[in-house]
Design an enzyme around this catalytic site. Structure first.
Site, PDB file in Angstrom:
ATOM      1  N   SER A   1       0.834  -1.202   0.000  1.00 48.00           N
ATOM      2  CA  SER A   1       0.000   0.000   0.000  1.00 48.00           C
ATOM      3  C   SER A   1       0.867   1.249   0.000  1.00 48.00           C
ATOM      4  CB  SER A   1      -0.913   0.013   1.226  1.00 48.00           C
ATOM      5  OG  SER A   1      -1.507   1.298   1.312  1.00 48.00           O
TER       6      SER A   1
ATOM      7  N   GLY B   1      -3.397  -4.198   8.630  1.00 49.98           N
ATOM      8  CA  GLY B   1      -2.727  -4.881   9.737  1.00 49.98           C
ATOM      9  C   GLY B   1      -1.995  -6.152   9.343  1.00 49.98           C
TER      10      GLY B   1
ATOM     11  N   PHE C   1      -7.041   4.555   7.617  1.00 52.95           N
ATOM     12  CA  PHE C   1      -5.663   4.844   8.025  1.00 52.95           C
ATOM     13  C   PHE C   1      -4.809   3.590   7.985  1.00 52.95           C
ATOM     14  CE2 PHE C   1      -8.566   7.768  10.024  1.00 52.95           C
ATOM     15  CZ  PHE C   1      -8.012   8.999   9.691  1.00 52.95           C
ATOM     16  N   GLY C   2      -3.512   3.778   7.716  1.00 59.47           N
ATOM     17  CA  GLY C   2      -2.560   2.671   7.802  1.00 59.47           C
ATOM     18  C   GLY C   2      -2.167   2.447   9.256  1.00 59.47           C
TER      19      GLY C   2
ATOM     20  N   HIS D   1      -8.075   0.966  -4.670  1.00 60.48           N
ATOM     21  CA  HIS D   1      -9.095   0.697  -3.658  1.00 60.48           C
ATOM     22  C   HIS D   1      -9.857   1.995  -3.397  1.00 60.48           C
ATOM     23  CE1 HIS D   1      -9.705  -0.442   0.904  1.00 60.48           C
ATOM     24  NE2 HIS D   1     -10.847  -0.383   0.238  1.00 60.48           N
TER      25      HIS D   1
HETATM   26  C1  DX5 Z   1      -6.685   1.313   5.143  1.00 62.77           C
HETATM   27  C2  DX5 Z   1      -6.130   1.091   3.756  1.00 62.77           C
HETATM   28  C3  DX5 Z   1      -4.998   0.150   3.746  1.00 62.77           C
HETATM   29  C4  DX5 Z   1      -3.797   0.598   4.536  1.00 62.77           C
HETATM   30  C5  DX5 Z   1      -3.091  -0.620   5.049  1.00 62.77           C
HETATM   31  O1  DX5 Z   1      -7.764   2.149   5.046  1.00 62.77           O
HETATM   32  O2  DX5 Z   1      -7.138   0.582   2.904  1.00 62.77           O
HETATM   33  O3  DX5 Z   1      -4.623  -0.199   2.421  1.00 62.77           O
HETATM   34  O4  DX5 Z   1      -2.910   1.373   3.815  1.00 62.77           O
HETATM   35  O5  DX5 Z   1      -2.048  -0.222   5.877  1.00 62.77           O
HETATM   36  P1  DX5 Z   1      -1.365  -1.197   6.933  1.00 62.77           P
HETATM   37  O6  DX5 Z   1      -0.775  -2.336   6.150  1.00 62.77           O
HETATM   38  O7  DX5 Z   1      -0.346  -0.347   7.561  1.00 62.77           O
HETATM   39  O8  DX5 Z   1      -2.438  -1.665   7.883  1.00 62.77           O
HETATM   40 ZN    ZN Z   2      -6.562  -0.344   0.895  1.00 52.85          ZN
END
Ligand code: DX5
Ligand code: ZN
Length: 227
Positions: free
Chosen positions: A9, A178, A148-149, A67
């Protein structure tokens, strides 16, 4: 059986150096590039619009896995399709009924999208997508609430992946949120074949060995599940 695909991502990359980050993650072994589009309405965050996707498409050597976390996919689909989305995924929560989903799927295909995906939030039951499974190339099972990531993986969604495979869904099942060395094997064991990871890949000191490790652990989890 679908191949395992790693889709880092870009949400966790350095946005001031997008082309460099794309090249870095491709050289490290990425299969797809996951692009998180947020509209500040469906999710409480704003990220990437069509001009940035278009710029990414110019430098990317791997397919863009876009996405859409947006309220109005019908309105914006032409822009993202034209910008170069290879996989374009919308959320079932914004499309409503199966008829609403079909309208979005047809619109995406009409715009020339190669692979159409449908995404489910963690609290959306898998039954919501069953009537349109024959019409999509990918189901994205969210393992965090989108926005959020860096959030914690929600193992309770794994049952949805198992249910889809038990129903005979043979196309891509993607999980997002996650994923890391500890959680990714559990996703693979359940039947996931596309793995999105942001912070675990862009935060790694050795991106290549992280991606290789993901690939190896996914393969052994799948082998274990079939044994
Ligand atoms: C969350 C996004 C994810 C995110 C994943 O809303 O859709 O794609 O970037 O990040 P990580 O891998 O850090 O959970
Ligand atoms: Zn995503």
């Amino acid at each position: 059986m679908q191949p395992h695909l790693i889709s880092p991502s870009l949400l966790s990359c350095d946005f001031a150096r997008l082309a460099t980050e794309v090249a870095r993650v491709e050289d490290a072994g990425a299969d797809w590039l996951h692009v998180d589009v947020m509209d500040g309405h469906f999710v409480p965050n704003l990220t990437i619009g069509p001009p940035v996707v278009e710029a990414l498409a110019k430098v990317a050597r791997r397919p863009l896995d876009v996405h859409l976390m947006i309220t109005d996919p019908l309105k914006y689909a032409p822009h993202y399709a034209k910008a170069g989305a290879h996989v374009l995924t919308f959320h079932v929560e914004v499309a409503g009924s199966a008829a609403g989903c079909r309208e979005v799927i047809r619109a995406f295909r009409g715009e020339g999208v190669r692979q159409v995906g449908i995404a489910l939030n963690p609290d959306t039951p898998v039954e919501r997508v069953l009537d349109v499974l024959d019409e999509v190339d990918l189901v994205l099972v969210m393992s965090v609430f989108p926005g959020f990531g860096g959030q914690k993986f929600m193992p309770e969604v794994l049952g949805k992946v198992r249910a889809l495979r038990q129903r005979g869904f043979e196309h891509h099942i993607e999980m997002d949120g996650g994923l890391n060395a500890a959680t990714l094997p559990r996703c693979a064991e359940a039947g996931t074949n596309v793995f999105v990871a942001g912070s675990a890949i862009f935060g790694a000191s050795d991106m290549r060995s992280t991606i290789e490790g993901f690939r190896a652990s996914a393969a052994s989890a799948r082998a274990g599940a079939r044994a």
